[in-house]
Design a protein around this motif. Sequence first.
Motif, PDB file in Angstrom:
ATOM      1  N   HIS A   2       0.845  -1.174   0.108  1.00 28.74           N
ATOM      2  CA  HIS A   2      -0.183   0.095  -0.061  1.00 28.74           C
ATOM      3  C   HIS A   2       1.042   1.353   0.059  1.00 28.74           C
ATOM      4  O   HIS A   2       0.633   2.247  -0.638  1.00 28.74           O
ATOM      5  N   GLU A   3       1.879   1.460   0.803  1.00 31.52           N
ATOM      6  CA  GLU A   3       2.625   2.446   0.910  1.00 31.52           C
ATOM      7  C   GLU A   3       3.660   2.629  -0.304  1.00 31.52           C
ATOM      8  O   GLU A   3       3.777   3.892  -0.742  1.00 31.52           O
ATOM      9  N   ALA A   5       2.553   1.797  -3.250  1.00 28.05           N
ATOM     10  CA  ALA A   5       1.469   2.456  -4.158  1.00 28.05           C
ATOM     11  C   ALA A   5       1.338   3.916  -4.020  1.00 28.05           C
ATOM     12  O   ALA A   5       1.417   4.636  -5.260  1.00 28.05           O
ATOM     13  N   ALA A   6       1.181   4.086  -2.781  1.00 27.78           N
ATOM     14  CA  ALA A   6       0.866   5.609  -2.664  1.00 27.78           C
ATOM     15  C   ALA A   6       1.892   6.375  -2.925  1.00 27.78           C
ATOM     16  O   ALA A   6       1.974   7.629  -3.455  1.00 27.78           O
ATOM     17  N   ARG A   7       3.353   5.916  -2.574  1.00 31.76           N
ATOM     18  CA  ARG A   7       4.381   6.748  -3.125  1.00 31.76           C
ATOM     19  C   ARG A   7       4.681   6.989  -4.386  1.00 31.76           C
ATOM     20  O   ARG A   7       5.008   7.994  -5.071  1.00 31.76           O
ATOM     21  N   GLY A   9       2.440   6.870  -6.644  1.00 29.11           N
ATOM     22  CA  GLY A   9       1.092   7.250  -7.248  1.00 29.11           C
ATOM     23  C   GLY A   9       0.435   6.532  -8.129  1.00 29.11           C
ATOM     24  O   GLY A   9      -0.001   6.759  -9.479  1.00 29.11           O
ATOM     25  N   SER A  11      -1.601   2.095  -8.493  1.00 29.00           N
ATOM     26  CA  SER A  11      -2.664   1.371  -7.795  1.00 29.00           C
ATOM     27  C   SER A  11      -1.635   0.143  -7.298  1.00 29.00           C
ATOM     28  O   SER A  11      -0.585  -0.250  -7.562  1.00 29.00           O
ATOM     29  N   ILE A  12      -2.389  -0.484  -6.216  1.00 35.48           N
ATOM     30  CA  ILE A  12      -1.789  -1.762  -5.644  1.00 35.48           C
ATOM     31  C   ILE A  12      -1.741  -3.091  -6.643  1.00 35.48           C
ATOM     32  O   ILE A  12      -0.465  -3.464  -6.690  1.00 35.48           O
ATOM     33  N   ALA A  36      10.327   3.619  -5.780  1.00 35.53           N
ATOM     34  CA  ALA A  36       9.519   3.761  -4.387  1.00 35.53           C
ATOM     35  C   ALA A  36       9.730   2.422  -3.566  1.00 35.53           C
ATOM     36  O   ALA A  36       9.961   2.672  -2.324  1.00 35.53           O
TER      37      ALA A  36
END
Length: 338
Positions: A2-3, A5-7, A9, A11-12, A36
């Motif tokens: 999840h982290e 993917a967020a970093r 930008g 999707s998982i 990332a």
Amino acid sequence: MHEVAARAGVSIKTVSNVVNGYPYIRDSTREKVEQAIADLGYQVNVTARNLRRGRTGLVGLAVPELSLPYFAELADSVIRAAEARGLTVLIEQTGAVREREIEVLRGARRQFTDGLIYSPLGLGPDDVHELDGVDYPLVLLGERIFGGPADHVTMSNVEAAKAATQHLIDQGRRRIAVVGAHAGETVGSAALRVQGYAAALEENGMPFDPALVGEAGLWHRATGAETMARLLDADLGIDAVFGLNDALALGALHTLHLRRVDVPGQVAVIGFDDIEETAYSSPTLSTVHPGREEIATTAVDLLLARIEAPDADRPYQQVVADFSVVARASTLGEHAAG
């Protein structure tokens, strides 16, 4: 994940595709995800991945005794072959005790491994039924059980022992003793190697003398030394010794040194297994290389094939590894290479 993917930008699912090597991803996207991953120090949870696949990534290896150099070196070869294929090996030592070998087959640890490479010594031909209830991938090693419901990798015991004996005969030896026979054994390494020894004598028109066949229990250096001492005390005119494994041969070599018997001038010595120590003994020990690396690699490949396709309808295989005679100073003397 999840982290990551967020970093990055994304999707998982995109992170998962990058981690698993999915080819159809834009280079710019892949670079963002990989950056990332590097920034966050993300590592794939292999255990979780394997559990999703219904696998642990662990395989068992059951051997009789790691203090015997052959099994220690075999275990090393199996570990290296398994690691190259993404597997981790858990080693179990049975002590060649029948009950412990059965427990290895039936025990709770089998729930945590994807399969088992199994080298029994306490079990015998009459115990083949013990393999009937096995419901996981199994590869059998050794010469104690044949014809069971499992892939089987073994060595050319008879032909290799025959070649070892022939090597001694080719050096002009005529009173060749055996160190390591097992009384009453009909199946197993000792029986098969004595069979090869006898076949070489017969082909060369030499009589089989039971007095020259020295019995020993466990195949250790100590038993080799003790058996060699008994044979020398019997004054049989021995001019060569075939140790049925290298530990026995090294023990025999020790006794010959203590008795001031020149090797190979008076008595030539050959072993079986080509353990590392044989290249550094004094004199260096002639031996049989039984194809240990081939045995390990083949066993791992057969096991992995069963793990990856457990429902495949294919017959069990029996594979016999190639062997070679490694001639060194204990039979060739000053003529030995190197």
